[in-house]
Design an enzyme around this catalytic site. Structure first.
Site, short mmCIF file in Angstrom:
data_model
loop_
_atom_site.label_atom_id
_atom_site.label_comp_id
_atom_site.label_asym_id
_atom_site.label_seq_id
_atom_site.Cartn_x
_atom_site.Cartn_y
_atom_site.Cartn_z
N TYR A 54 31.53 -16.86 25.16
CA TYR A 54 32.60 -17.05 25.15
C TYR A 54 33.33 -17.71 26.54
CZ TYR A 54 33.82 -13.55 21.33
OH TYR A 54 34.19 -12.79 20.13
N HIS A 112 25.66 -9.49 19.02
CA HIS A 112 26.58 -9.75 19.11
C HIS A 112 26.70 -10.31 16.96
CE1 HIS A 112 30.08 -13.09 20.32
NE2 HIS A 112 30.19 -13.06 18.89
#
Ligand code: NAD
Length: 283
Positions: A54, A112
């Site tokens: 991010y 992730h």
């Protein structure tokens, strides 16, 4: 009355995790980031979900400092990106994440996405990082049953959380049951279907009945399903609204009506393809 602030789940490793958290994906405006986190904290959010991908771990670190509260008063999740998977790379990348976050440890570290190359090595690094105290808990994201069963063939300890795309159009009931059966807490990402499903007539109808918004109805459905969920919003009013779901309840009939709008529709990537390609793919 339980509220967002005192609503915790106990993970299989004994750690406690807020059932409802705050996602920070696409919050990339450094100027407003701190204010957004302060708003969320004031509204009772205690879990903040970021990821190496991010690009905002440093912003989150700054925002957490600005809260001037004890470390035990918030729960931080970050995720290791595909490009950082592998034994040493994962460890080095988490040390860098901790520096950016200005923390000694995260509460929850997630892989992730599953990728086939360094699949087992990455998990071995996670087990080691937990032992070293870089994280309190270890988990995965976007892992299906096959990935978890495969992981179990070599893991010394299993993930305690599996963070999955989950919303009324992708209700993931079989996966939630599988995770429950294996003492893994399911955590819904894109719990609001990224804002694309509010117009569903059933949601509107139930929202009108309770004098709540469609977003609140969806979040209450997650809450009553017993899973964790991490909605994102950049707007103070919506952040507050998304936390105000503890003063009403959906009936079993309403829960079933929401279940019935499942379309098995994925907004984002298919984990099986990410696993095969060893990376997220254009979609
Ligand atoms: P989401 O379902 O939380 O939807 C967010 C969007 O919904 C907002 O941008 C806004 O447009 C809208 N919204 C939010 N509250 C609203 C309200 N009250 N009224 C009207 N509209 C509202 O989607 P998301 O941000 O993709 O997912 C939440 C979090 O999950 C992310 O921020 C991130 O932390 C995490 N995530 C994880 C993965 C993963 O692979 N593990 C992938 C994507 C996201």
């Amino acid at each position: 009355m339980t509220t967002i602030q005192d609503n915790y789940l106990t993970l299989a490793d004994g750690q406690k995790m807020p059932q409802q958290g705050f996602g920070v994906y696409k919050l990339t405006d450094s100027a407003t980031f701190t204010q957004t986190i302060q708003d969320a904290y004031e509204d009772g959010y205690r879990l903040f979900d970021t990821a190496q991908m991010y690009g905002n771990e440093a912003d989150l670190g700054k925002a957490l400092k600005s809260l001037s509260v004890d470390r035990d008063d918030y729960f931080i999740t970050t995720k290791v990106a595909e490009s950082n998977q592998g034994y040493q790379k994962a460890i080095d990348s988490v040390k860098e994440s901790l520096q950016k976050l200005q923390l000694d440890y995260v509460n929850l570290l997630l892989v992730h996405w599953p990728i086939n190359g360094p699949f087992f090595e990455t998990w071995r690094a996670f087990e080691e990082m937990k032992k070293e105290g870089l994280t309190k808990s270890i988990g995965v994201s976007n892992y299906g049953m096959v990935h978890l069963q495969y992981l179990a063939t070599q893991a010394s300890e299993m993930p305690v959380v599996d963070q999955l795309e989950c919303h009324p159009w992708l209700s993931e009931k079989p996966m939630i049951k599988f995770n429950n059966d294996h003492h893994i807490v399911t955590q819904a990402w894109a719990p609001l279907g990224r804002g694309r499903i509010f117009e569903e007539p059933i949601l509107q109808e139930i929202a009108n009945k309770h004098v709540k918004s469609a977003a609140q109805i969806i979040l209450r459905w997650h809450l009553q399903n017993g899973i964790s969920f991490i909605p994102k919003s950049a707007h103070a009013q919506r952040i507050k609204e998304n936390a105000a779901i503890y003063d009403f309840a959906l009936t079993p009939e309403e829960m079933a009506q929401i279940d019935s709008i499942n379309k098995n529709l994925r907004i984002s990537q298919e984990p099986e393809l990410v696993y095969e390609f060893n990376q997220q793919y254009p979609h």
